[in-house]
Design an enzyme around this catalytic site. Sequence first.
Site, PDB file in Angstrom:
ATOM      1  N   GLY A  39       0.836  -1.197   0.000  1.00  0.00           N
ATOM      2  CA  GLY A  39       0.000   0.000   0.000  1.00  0.00           C
ATOM      3  C   GLY A  39       0.865   1.238   0.000  1.00  0.00           C
ATOM      4  O   GLY A  39       1.316   1.699  -1.046  1.00  0.00           O
ATOM      5  N   VAL A  40       1.129   1.789   1.212  1.00  0.00           N
ATOM      6  CA  VAL A  40       1.978   2.975   1.329  1.00  0.00           C
ATOM      7  C   VAL A  40       3.325   2.615   1.967  1.00  0.00           C
ATOM      8  O   VAL A  40       4.386   2.918   1.431  1.00  0.00           O
ATOM      9  CB  VAL A  40       1.266   4.083   2.148  1.00  0.00           C
ATOM     10  CG1 VAL A  40       2.144   5.317   2.235  1.00  0.00           C
ATOM     11  CG2 VAL A  40      -0.075   4.450   1.511  1.00  0.00           C
ATOM     12  N   HIS A 124       3.121  -0.396  13.434  1.00  0.00           N
ATOM     13  CA  HIS A 124       2.118   0.304  14.231  1.00  0.00           C
ATOM     14  C   HIS A 124       1.803  -0.606  15.414  1.00  0.00           C
ATOM     15  O   HIS A 124       1.732  -1.825  15.251  1.00  0.00           O
ATOM     16  CB  HIS A 124       0.861   0.496  13.376  1.00  0.00           C
ATOM     17  CG  HIS A 124      -0.019   1.630  13.795  1.00  0.00           C
ATOM     18  ND1 HIS A 124       0.322   2.547  14.746  1.00  0.00           N
ATOM     19  CD2 HIS A 124      -1.246   2.001  13.361  1.00  0.00           C
ATOM     20  CE1 HIS A 124      -0.651   3.428  14.881  1.00  0.00           C
ATOM     21  NE2 HIS A 124      -1.615   3.117  14.054  1.00  0.00           N
ATOM     22  N   GLY A 153       5.135   6.294   3.972  1.00  0.00           N
ATOM     23  CA  GLY A 153       6.018   5.360   3.278  1.00  0.00           C
ATOM     24  C   GLY A 153       6.584   5.966   2.003  1.00  0.00           C
ATOM     25  O   GLY A 153       7.698   5.631   1.577  1.00  0.00           O
ATOM     26  N   ASP A 208       0.630   7.963  18.059  1.00  0.00           N
ATOM     27  CA  ASP A 208       0.412   8.032  16.619  1.00  0.00           C
ATOM     28  C   ASP A 208      -1.036   8.406  16.281  1.00  0.00           C
ATOM     29  O   ASP A 208      -1.295   9.285  15.456  1.00  0.00           O
ATOM     30  CB  ASP A 208       0.770   6.676  16.003  1.00  0.00           C
ATOM     31  CG  ASP A 208       0.832   6.736  14.491  1.00  0.00           C
ATOM     32  OD1 ASP A 208       1.866   7.183  13.975  1.00  0.00           O
ATOM     33  OD2 ASP A 208      -0.152   6.349  13.839  1.00  0.00           O
TER      34      ASP A 208
HETATM   35  N1  LIG Z   1       0.747   5.034   5.549  1.00  0.00           N
HETATM   36  C1  LIG Z   1       1.913   5.247   6.130  1.00  0.00           C
HETATM   37  O1  LIG Z   1       2.783   5.901   5.569  1.00  0.00           O
HETATM   38  C2  LIG Z   1       2.210   4.658   7.494  1.00  0.00           C
HETATM   39  C3  LIG Z   1       3.147   5.289   8.323  1.00  0.00           C
HETATM   40  C4  LIG Z   1       3.546   4.652   9.490  1.00  0.00           C
HETATM   41  C5  LIG Z   1       2.981   3.422   9.828  1.00  0.00           C
HETATM   42  N2  LIG Z   1       2.027   2.852   9.023  1.00  0.00           N
HETATM   43  C6  LIG Z   1       1.489   1.537   9.362  1.00  0.00           C
HETATM   44  O2  LIG Z   1       1.943   0.621   8.381  1.00  0.00           O
HETATM   45  C7  LIG Z   1       0.948  -0.393   8.156  1.00  0.00           C
HETATM   46  C8  LIG Z   1       0.545  -0.369   6.697  1.00  0.00           C
HETATM   47  O3  LIG Z   1      -0.101   0.843   6.428  1.00  0.00           O
HETATM   48  P1  LIG Z   1      -0.302   1.421   4.962  1.00  0.00           P
HETATM   49  O4  LIG Z   1      -0.781   2.829   5.115  1.00  0.00           O
HETATM   50  O5  LIG Z   1       0.873   1.112   4.133  1.00  0.00           O
HETATM   51  O6  LIG Z   1      -1.536   0.530   4.521  1.00  0.00           O
HETATM   52  P2  LIG Z   1      -2.406   0.711   3.224  1.00  0.00           P
HETATM   53  O7  LIG Z   1      -1.812   1.663   2.275  1.00  0.00           O
HETATM   54  O8  LIG Z   1      -3.791   0.924   3.658  1.00  0.00           O
HETATM   55  O9  LIG Z   1      -2.126  -0.740   2.617  1.00  0.00           O
HETATM   56  C9  LIG Z   1      -3.063  -1.544   2.445  1.00  0.00           C
HETATM   57  C10 LIG Z   1      -2.434  -2.881   2.051  1.00  0.00           C
HETATM   58  O10 LIG Z   1      -3.150  -3.843   2.767  1.00  0.00           O
HETATM   59  C11 LIG Z   1      -3.819  -4.685   1.835  1.00  0.00           C
HETATM   60  N3  LIG Z   1      -5.092  -5.091   2.402  1.00  0.00           N
HETATM   61  C12 LIG Z   1      -6.033  -4.320   3.011  1.00  0.00           C
HETATM   62  N4  LIG Z   1      -7.054  -5.075   3.448  1.00  0.00           N
HETATM   63  C13 LIG Z   1      -6.756  -6.336   3.118  1.00  0.00           C
HETATM   64  C14 LIG Z   1      -7.412  -7.588   3.286  1.00  0.00           C
HETATM   65  N5  LIG Z   1      -8.589  -7.673   3.918  1.00  0.00           N
HETATM   66  N6  LIG Z   1      -6.799  -8.697   2.805  1.00  0.00           N
HETATM   67  C15 LIG Z   1      -5.609  -8.618   2.180  1.00  0.00           C
HETATM   68  N7  LIG Z   1      -4.934  -7.471   1.981  1.00  0.00           N
HETATM   69  C16 LIG Z   1      -5.495  -6.351   2.448  1.00  0.00           C
HETATM   70  C17 LIG Z   1      -3.957  -3.828   0.560  1.00  0.00           C
HETATM   71  O11 LIG Z   1      -4.151  -4.635  -0.538  1.00  0.00           O
HETATM   72  P3  LIG Z   1      -5.046  -4.101  -1.777  1.00  0.00           P
HETATM   73  O12 LIG Z   1      -4.221  -3.029  -2.431  1.00  0.00           O
HETATM   74  O13 LIG Z   1      -5.219  -5.308  -2.588  1.00  0.00           O
HETATM   75  O14 LIG Z   1      -6.302  -3.541  -1.189  1.00  0.00           O
HETATM   76  C18 LIG Z   1      -2.607  -3.130   0.561  1.00  0.00           C
HETATM   77  O15 LIG Z   1      -1.581  -3.966   0.105  1.00  0.00           O
HETATM   78  C19 LIG Z   1      -0.204  -0.046   9.101  1.00  0.00           C
HETATM   79  O16 LIG Z   1      -0.018  -0.755  10.299  1.00  0.00           O
HETATM   80  C20 LIG Z   1      -0.027   1.441   9.330  1.00  0.00           C
HETATM   81  O17 LIG Z   1      -0.615   1.883  10.523  1.00  0.00           O
HETATM   82  C21 LIG Z   1       1.636   3.454   7.866  1.00  0.00           C
END
Ligand SMILES: NC(=O)c1ccc[n+]([C@@H]2O[C@H](COP(=O)([O-])OP(=O)(O)OC[C@H]3O[C@@H](n4cnc5c(N)ncnc54)[C@H](OP(=O)(O)O)[C@@H]3O)[C@@H](O)[C@H]2O)c1
Length: 351
Positions: A39-40, A124, A153, A208
Amino acid sequence: MATIDFGGVLEEVITAEEFPLEKAREVLKNETVAVLGYGVQGPGQSQNLRDNGINVIVGQRENSKSWDRAAADGFVPGKTLFPIETAAKKGTVIQNLLSDAGQKATWPQIKTCLNKGDALYFSHGFSITYKDQTGVIPPDFVDVILVAPKGSGTTLRTNFLEGSGLNSSFAVHQDYTGKAKERTIALGIAIGSGYLFPTTFEKEVFSDLTGERGVLMGCLAGVMEAQYTLLRKHGHTPSEAFNETVEELTQSLILLVADNGMDWMYANCSATAQRGALDWAPKFRDAVAPVFKALYERVASGAETKRVLEANSAPDYREKLQKELNVIKNSEMWRAGAAVRALRPENRRKY
Ligand SMILES: NC(=O)c1ccc[n+]([C@@H]2O[C@H](COP(=O)([O-])OP(=O)(O)OC[C@H]3O[C@@H](n4cnc5c(N)ncnc54)[C@H](OP(=O)(O)O)[C@@H]3O)[C@@H](O)[C@H]2O)c1
């Protein structure tokens, strides 16, 4: 660890000086790092790890845009790109970078993929801290660790490519192998962290969730809208209202804060501006303090988590979120913003 004086409070931190990339490579040389989710955070962490010479594979559900993106970024289907469960089985470090709702939904499958001595890694504290709501309770034969970059990310990746880094917090929740801390710090360095500071899963998630709902995003958006609306109500043009609310901040003042702190930004503004800001800052502080108090209470009680899991577990959560983002994008304020950005000299030169 280096001891640093943070405003009179001594804290231990780790940088690449105390723990060089070479050492991280040595610690991780026999590991297969499986990054679940593209994702991100997934793209940022997996590509930085790969560029730093770590053996990394990606787990992502097939037939999705994120799968195609991982393939476009050079992860090869069947070689370094796999369905989630396959990658989780192959990995010795399982970096669970699915969305927080996705972590809950997939946990029953992922937990069956864990082997003795694996490290289960999060960015997280969410899934572990709110285990009563997520059901994420790891078996006792794995390390449970955290490295949480303090930023998007996307920035983790762009900073890495520019030779910089993002600061990250780190924590060990469960040390089965006796090497959990070393593994955590090695991963933190290898994903491209600036400096690493210790936390706990609970402290990470409480701070956070408060930060993003507060100053970093929610509060920022709220106070900007309030000021813009007030100026418009008093007959100021959209261009004037946007410049005085957003453009001056993002193009000038916040950069001064980033470089040298709040006093430096004040010192580089007019005496008129300084007088007014010094007088009004305490009024804003006191006005929002009760909102922050209510926010922290909802975070600590798990009410915010309930809201997140309910909203983001819906199959159409992405479409729904997009609709809400489109409302912001299509508002007068942010359409005015698009016009202001297009007028920046560097953007005009492109045409
Ligand atoms: N965003 C940030 O920059 C950031 C910063 C610090 C920490 N975090 C932490 O890092 C972790 C990832 O966050 P993110 O923002 O990168 O997440 P995100 O962008 O929402 O990523 C979603 C990912 O999860 C998959 N996904 C969602 N629901 C699913 C399901 N039911 N079954 C299988 N795959 C599923 C998505 O696949 P599809 O694309 O196929 O839907 C995608 O690969 C989290 O714990 C977040 O709190 C994030």
